[in-house]
Design an enzyme around this catalytic site. Sequence first.
Site, PDB file in Angstrom:
ATOM      1  N   SER A   1      43.962   0.299  13.317  1.00 59.81           N
ATOM      2  CA  SER A   1      42.562  -0.115  13.564  1.00 59.81           C
ATOM      3  C   SER A   1      41.608   0.479  12.791  1.00 59.81           C
ATOM      4  O   SER A   1      41.580   0.515  11.560  1.00 59.81           O
ATOM      5  CB  SER A   1      42.429   0.128  15.183  1.00 59.81           C
TER       6      SER A   1
ATOM      7  N   ASP B   1      45.602  -5.637  17.405  1.00 57.40           N
ATOM      8  CA  ASP B   1      45.319  -4.311  16.969  1.00 57.40           C
ATOM      9  C   ASP B   1      46.943  -3.576  17.279  1.00 57.40           C
ATOM     10  O   ASP B   1      47.525  -3.765  18.256  1.00 57.40           O
ATOM     11  CB  ASP B   1      44.397  -3.732  17.861  1.00 57.40           C
TER      12      ASP B   1
END
Length: 354
Positions: free
Chosen positions: A50, A195
């Site tokens: 991320s 993610d």
Amino acid sequence: MKRILSIDGGGIRGIIPGMLLVALEDKIKRITKDPQAHLSQYFDFFAGTSTGGILASILLCPHPDDPTKPRFSAQDALNIYVEHGTEIFTTSSWRRFLNQFGLLSELYDEHVLEKVLDSYFGDLKLSQLIKPCIITAYNIELRKNHLFRQQKAISHGDSRDFYLKDVCRATSAAPTYFSVAEIYSIAGTRYPLVDGGVFAHNPAISALLEVLKTYKTFKIDDVHILSLGTGIAKNAYRYEDFKKQKAISIGPALVDIMTSSSSESNDYFLRQLFRSVQHSANYIRIEPSNMSSIQPALDDASKSNIQKIVSLADKLISDNESMLDALVLDLIHDKEKKSQKKENGVWKFLKDKF
């Protein structure tokens, strides 16, 4: 010896590892008296999830005039949050209202993030990064982890290569915050990804396994890991509140619980692993343990909270000054030793050949 730099996810709290990267790079420049020194020269392998994946990607961008050298400094990487954080995590009152009632699946407009990523990466490809790395994501249709591998992008060509801006969009597609990233490889294969924090908020253990698998001559005690976290947010959630709320409204809380537990578990496993081979010092984890001075939500990018995060990161650096100084000296010594070994190898080759 292989050195890994691993960076956690955490949204706007990416400022914390970002400032640590700046501190490390500045110390290296000062001690070596080389204003062009760059962190990519001192680590062999990079990993990011991320916000950490974005930081790693910026650090490894090649310079347009010399693809073997980095384009951006650690400060440039940090600036993506300091300068664009509020922009990325701003939404309209109407969008927030719709999201509250489950009429919108994500809170933020992904096009803002995509525009910022494009300004950094343009049409740069994963294969063009200057050092080996992995960046994490999760395929929601195949229900399996997806690791973007720079080395595989090089060895397998377009079928495993991606535009870097798409890689970063995918690794940061946090559920309930941004929509699922529907991206395509250079060869045109479709990937619906979210993610990587859903399985590897702290990607250090994934990086270790990747290094051991790729460089089969190395063992665990040959590997050194610097793992940078974005802080341990110990938010307590009441059973009664969860029971009363609609599923969509507890989404951010579930993301928080899932990512925090993933990060803590990976940290624990790595500590035990290196302890078992009597090399505990080979694994260094740096992150703030007390988040009471800031709003820990990954999307709280108000200017006041950004300043608070900057202050927290500055304190973290100050509290770990001695350890960071020792680490930098170790990095410099290790690089010099590798350079000497490489030089001796070249001379031996020339001597044997001629």
